[in-house]
Design a protein around this motif. Sequence first.
Motif, PDB file in Angstrom:
ATOM      1  N   LEU A   1      45.346  45.028  28.770  1.00  0.00           N
ATOM      2  CA  LEU A   1      45.655  43.953  29.572  1.00  0.00           C
ATOM      3  C   LEU A   1      46.382  44.354  30.870  1.00  0.00           C
ATOM      4  O   LEU A   1      46.148  43.815  32.020  1.00  0.00           O
ATOM      5  N   GLY A   2      47.302  45.321  30.548  1.00  0.00           N
ATOM      6  CA  GLY A   2      47.972  45.844  31.965  1.00  0.00           C
ATOM      7  C   GLY A   2      47.106  46.705  32.914  1.00  0.00           C
ATOM      8  O   GLY A   2      47.140  46.305  33.960  1.00  0.00           O
ATOM      9  N   ILE A   3      46.129  47.151  32.308  1.00  0.00           N
ATOM     10  CA  ILE A   3      44.932  47.930  33.198  1.00  0.00           C
ATOM     11  C   ILE A   3      44.058  46.922  33.927  1.00  0.00           C
ATOM     12  O   ILE A   3      43.878  46.883  35.276  1.00  0.00           O
ATOM     13  N   LEU A   4      43.795  45.866  33.331  1.00  0.00           N
ATOM     14  CA  LEU A   4      43.092  44.722  33.832  1.00  0.00           C
ATOM     15  C   LEU A   4      43.898  43.988  34.861  1.00  0.00           C
ATOM     16  O   LEU A   4      43.393  43.600  35.883  1.00  0.00           O
ATOM     17  N   SER A   5      45.140  43.996  34.653  1.00  0.00           N
ATOM     18  CA  SER A   5      46.195  43.156  35.638  1.00  0.00           C
ATOM     19  C   SER A   5      46.102  43.938  37.017  1.00  0.00           C
ATOM     20  O   SER A   5      46.249  43.333  38.104  1.00  0.00           O
ATOM     21  N   LEU A   6      46.392  45.248  36.802  1.00  0.00           N
ATOM     22  CA  LEU A   6      46.450  46.325  38.012  1.00  0.00           C
ATOM     23  C   LEU A   6      45.142  46.124  38.830  1.00  0.00           C
ATOM     24  O   LEU A   6      45.396  46.358  39.913  1.00  0.00           O
ATOM     25  N   ILE A   7      43.971  45.803  38.216  1.00  0.00           N
ATOM     26  CA  ILE A   7      42.783  45.855  38.687  1.00  0.00           C
ATOM     27  C   ILE A   7      42.456  44.541  39.476  1.00  0.00           C
ATOM     28  O   ILE A   7      42.344  44.228  40.790  1.00  0.00           O
ATOM     29  N   ALA A   8      42.822  43.318  38.915  1.00  0.00           N
ATOM     30  CA  ALA A   8      42.504  42.314  39.038  1.00  0.00           C
ATOM     31  C   ALA A   8      43.658  41.409  39.963  1.00  0.00           C
ATOM     32  O   ALA A   8      43.151  40.770  41.057  1.00  0.00           O
ATOM     33  N   LEU A   9      44.977  41.597  40.007  1.00  0.00           N
ATOM     34  CA  LEU A   9      45.964  41.150  40.733  1.00  0.00           C
ATOM     35  C   LEU A   9      45.647  41.424  42.444  1.00  0.00           C
ATOM     36  O   LEU A   9      45.760  40.587  43.244  1.00  0.00           O
ATOM     37  N   PRO A  10      45.597  42.839  42.655  1.00  0.00           N
ATOM     38  CA  PRO A  10      45.400  42.896  44.070  1.00  0.00           C
ATOM     39  C   PRO A  10      44.200  42.217  44.921  1.00  0.00           C
ATOM     40  O   PRO A  10      44.270  41.930  45.780  1.00  0.00           O
ATOM     41  N   ALA A  11      43.169  42.155  43.911  1.00  0.00           N
ATOM     42  CA  ALA A  11      41.818  41.555  44.657  1.00  0.00           C
ATOM     43  C   ALA A  11      42.279  39.922  44.469  1.00  0.00           C
ATOM     44  O   ALA A  11      41.748  39.512  45.499  1.00  0.00           O
ATOM     45  N   TYR A  12      42.809  39.511  43.715  1.00  0.00           N
ATOM     46  CA  TYR A  12      43.303  38.015  43.885  1.00  0.00           C
ATOM     47  C   TYR A  12      44.146  37.786  44.966  1.00  0.00           C
ATOM     48  O   TYR A  12      44.046  36.699  45.774  1.00  0.00           O
ATOM     49  N   ILE A  13      45.230  38.776  45.159  1.00  0.00           N
ATOM     50  CA  ILE A  13      45.878  38.553  46.465  1.00  0.00           C
ATOM     51  C   ILE A  13      45.244  38.656  47.702  1.00  0.00           C
ATOM     52  O   ILE A  13      45.436  37.774  48.750  1.00  0.00           O
TER      53      ILE A  13
END
Length: 109
Positions: A6-18
Amino acid sequence: MVVLILGILSLIALPAYITSVIASRQGAANTNARILATQVQAKAIGANGYNTTLTAYATDMGGAIPLNPCTNTTTGYTITNPTSVTATVVAVVGTNCGTWTPITYSLTL
């Protein structure tokens, strides 16, 4: 293990979302400026000249100037009249959209 994934997925998804949120705000600011430019042009044709007072267009736009998502204000647009027969409308950059260059809409009578 699940927390690591989940930590790895959030590191990938959060910048794309922002990035997508910022791009969306920039697009909305440009679209609102284009709508405002249309109203400025329509009013200028009837008055045979450009009015650079932003609040003069609130009634024509349904009672309010659209919100600029980059500044979170309805005053986040600039209307300039460099000559008697030309004008420009542009969204103010603001702090909610990062560094970008808004589209300048050039108008001519």
